[in-house]
Design a protein around this motif. Structure first.
Motif, PDB file in Angstrom:
ATOM      1  N   MET A 124       0.834  -1.199   0.000  1.00 43.55           N
ATOM      2  CA  MET A 124       0.000   0.000   0.000  1.00 43.55           C
ATOM      3  C   MET A 124       0.869   1.250   0.000  1.00 43.55           C
ATOM      4  O   MET A 124       0.621   2.182  -0.734  1.00 43.55           O
ATOM      5  CB  MET A 124      -0.920   0.006   1.220  1.00 43.55           C
ATOM      6  CG  MET A 124      -1.979  -1.074   1.175  1.00 43.55           C
ATOM      7  SD  MET A 124      -2.939  -1.202   2.691  1.00 43.55           S
ATOM      8  CE  MET A 124      -3.607   0.434   2.867  1.00 43.55           C
ATOM      9  N   SER A 125       1.895   1.256   0.851  1.00 39.08           N
ATOM     10  CA  SER A 125       2.724   2.442   0.991  1.00 39.08           C
ATOM     11  C   SER A 125       4.038   2.064   1.648  1.00 39.08           C
ATOM     12  O   SER A 125       4.129   1.038   2.320  1.00 39.08           O
ATOM     13  CB  SER A 125       1.987   3.479   1.846  1.00 39.08           C
ATOM     14  OG  SER A 125       2.757   4.643   1.984  1.00 39.08           O
ATOM     15  N   GLN A 126       5.041   2.892   1.459  1.00 36.28           N
ATOM     16  CA  GLN A 126       6.320   2.695   2.140  1.00 36.28           C
ATOM     17  C   GLN A 126       6.799   4.059   2.608  1.00 36.28           C
ATOM     18  O   GLN A 126       6.696   5.043   1.870  1.00 36.28           O
ATOM     19  CB  GLN A 126       7.345   2.058   1.205  1.00 36.28           C
ATOM     20  CG  GLN A 126       8.645   1.736   1.898  1.00 36.28           C
ATOM     21  CD  GLN A 126       9.557   0.879   1.032  1.00 36.28           C
ATOM     22  OE1 GLN A 126       9.171   0.398  -0.021  1.00 36.28           O
ATOM     23  NE2 GLN A 126      10.762   0.691   1.497  1.00 36.28           N
ATOM     24  N   THR A 127       7.293   4.135   3.833  1.00 32.42           N
ATOM     25  CA  THR A 127       7.743   5.404   4.395  1.00 32.42           C
ATOM     26  C   THR A 127       9.265   5.509   4.315  1.00 32.42           C
ATOM     27  O   THR A 127       9.942   4.550   3.961  1.00 32.42           O
ATOM     28  CB  THR A 127       7.311   5.509   5.872  1.00 32.42           C
ATOM     29  OG1 THR A 127       8.002   4.495   6.610  1.00 32.42           O
ATOM     30  CG2 THR A 127       5.814   5.327   6.033  1.00 32.42           C
ATOM     31  N   ASN A 128       9.793   6.663   4.656  1.00 32.17           N
ATOM     32  CA  ASN A 128      11.249   6.833   4.711  1.00 32.17           C
ATOM     33  C   ASN A 128      11.846   6.113   5.905  1.00 32.17           C
ATOM     34  O   ASN A 128      13.017   5.781   5.913  1.00 32.17           O
ATOM     35  CB  ASN A 128      11.607   8.318   4.760  1.00 32.17           C
ATOM     36  CG  ASN A 128      11.280   9.008   3.451  1.00 32.17           C
ATOM     37  OD1 ASN A 128      11.301   8.387   2.390  1.00 32.17           O
ATOM     38  ND2 ASN A 128      10.960  10.287   3.515  1.00 32.17           N
ATOM     39  N   GLU A 129      11.051   5.897   6.941  1.00 32.71           N
ATOM     40  CA  GLU A 129      11.480   5.155   8.116  1.00 32.71           C
ATOM     41  C   GLU A 129      11.276   3.667   7.853  1.00 32.71           C
ATOM     42  O   GLU A 129      10.714   3.279   6.848  1.00 32.71           O
ATOM     43  CB  GLU A 129      10.671   5.589   9.345  1.00 32.71           C
ATOM     44  CG  GLU A 129      10.780   7.060   9.664  1.00 32.71           C
ATOM     45  CD  GLU A 129      12.191   7.490  10.017  1.00 32.71           C
ATOM     46  OE1 GLU A 129      12.889   6.730  10.724  1.00 32.71           O
ATOM     47  OE2 GLU A 129      12.601   8.575   9.580  1.00 32.71           O
ATOM     48  N   ALA A 130      11.692   2.843   8.792  1.00 39.47           N
ATOM     49  CA  ALA A 130      11.566   1.383   8.640  1.00 39.47           C
ATOM     50  C   ALA A 130      10.118   0.957   8.859  1.00 39.47           C
ATOM     51  O   ALA A 130       9.750   0.468   9.911  1.00 39.47           O
ATOM     52  CB  ALA A 130      12.481   0.674   9.619  1.00 39.47           C
ATOM     53  N   ALA A 131       9.283   1.181   7.857  1.00 35.54           N
ATOM     54  CA  ALA A 131       7.878   0.781   7.922  1.00 35.54           C
ATOM     55  C   ALA A 131       7.355   0.582   6.508  1.00 35.54           C
ATOM     56  O   ALA A 131       7.673   1.358   5.614  1.00 35.54           O
ATOM     57  CB  ALA A 131       7.047   1.835   8.638  1.00 35.54           C
ATOM     58  N   ILE A 132       6.585  -0.455   6.329  1.00 31.48           N
ATOM     59  CA  ILE A 132       5.917  -0.710   5.058  1.00 31.48           C
ATOM     60  C   ILE A 132       4.467  -1.015   5.384  1.00 31.48           C
ATOM     61  O   ILE A 132       4.175  -1.738   6.331  1.00 31.48           O
ATOM     62  CB  ILE A 132       6.554  -1.903   4.309  1.00 31.48           C
ATOM     63  CG1 ILE A 132       8.015  -1.595   3.974  1.00 31.48           C
ATOM     64  CG2 ILE A 132       5.773  -2.222   3.044  1.00 31.48           C
ATOM     65  CD1 ILE A 132       8.758  -2.777   3.402  1.00 31.48           C
TER      66      ILE A 132
END
Length: 80
Positions: free
Chosen positions: A27-35
């Motif tokens: 769905m989305s990916q952030t600049n931090e360690a999270a998908i």
């Protein structure tokens, strides 16, 4: 505005970890360690045991299944 398509056809077959009948949709990916994403796991399907690279949240939307934490099977999750 961004339009997301969540159908299984927009996903990618999961083949790692001896997984079977599982499809992942990012769905989305952030600049931090999270998908942010989700999976379709067909009846009798599995996602093979593996060490998660980052924290995960497992939400059952339909059906039921088991989650393994460490070397023990946790309680059954379901939508009933």
């Amino acid at each position: 505005m961004k339009i997301y398509k969540f159908s299984k056809e927009h996903g990618k077959k999961v083949e790692k970890y001896q997984s079977h009948l599982a499809t992942y949709v990012k769905m989305s990916q952030t600049n931090e360690a999270a998908i942010i994403g989700f999976m379709y796991i067909d009846g009798e399907g599995t996602v093979g045991y593996h060490q998660a690279p980052i924290s995960q949240l497992f939400i059952v939307v339909e059906g039921e299944g088991w989650v393994t934490v460490g070397n023990r099977r946790e309680s059954k999750t379901n939508t009933h």
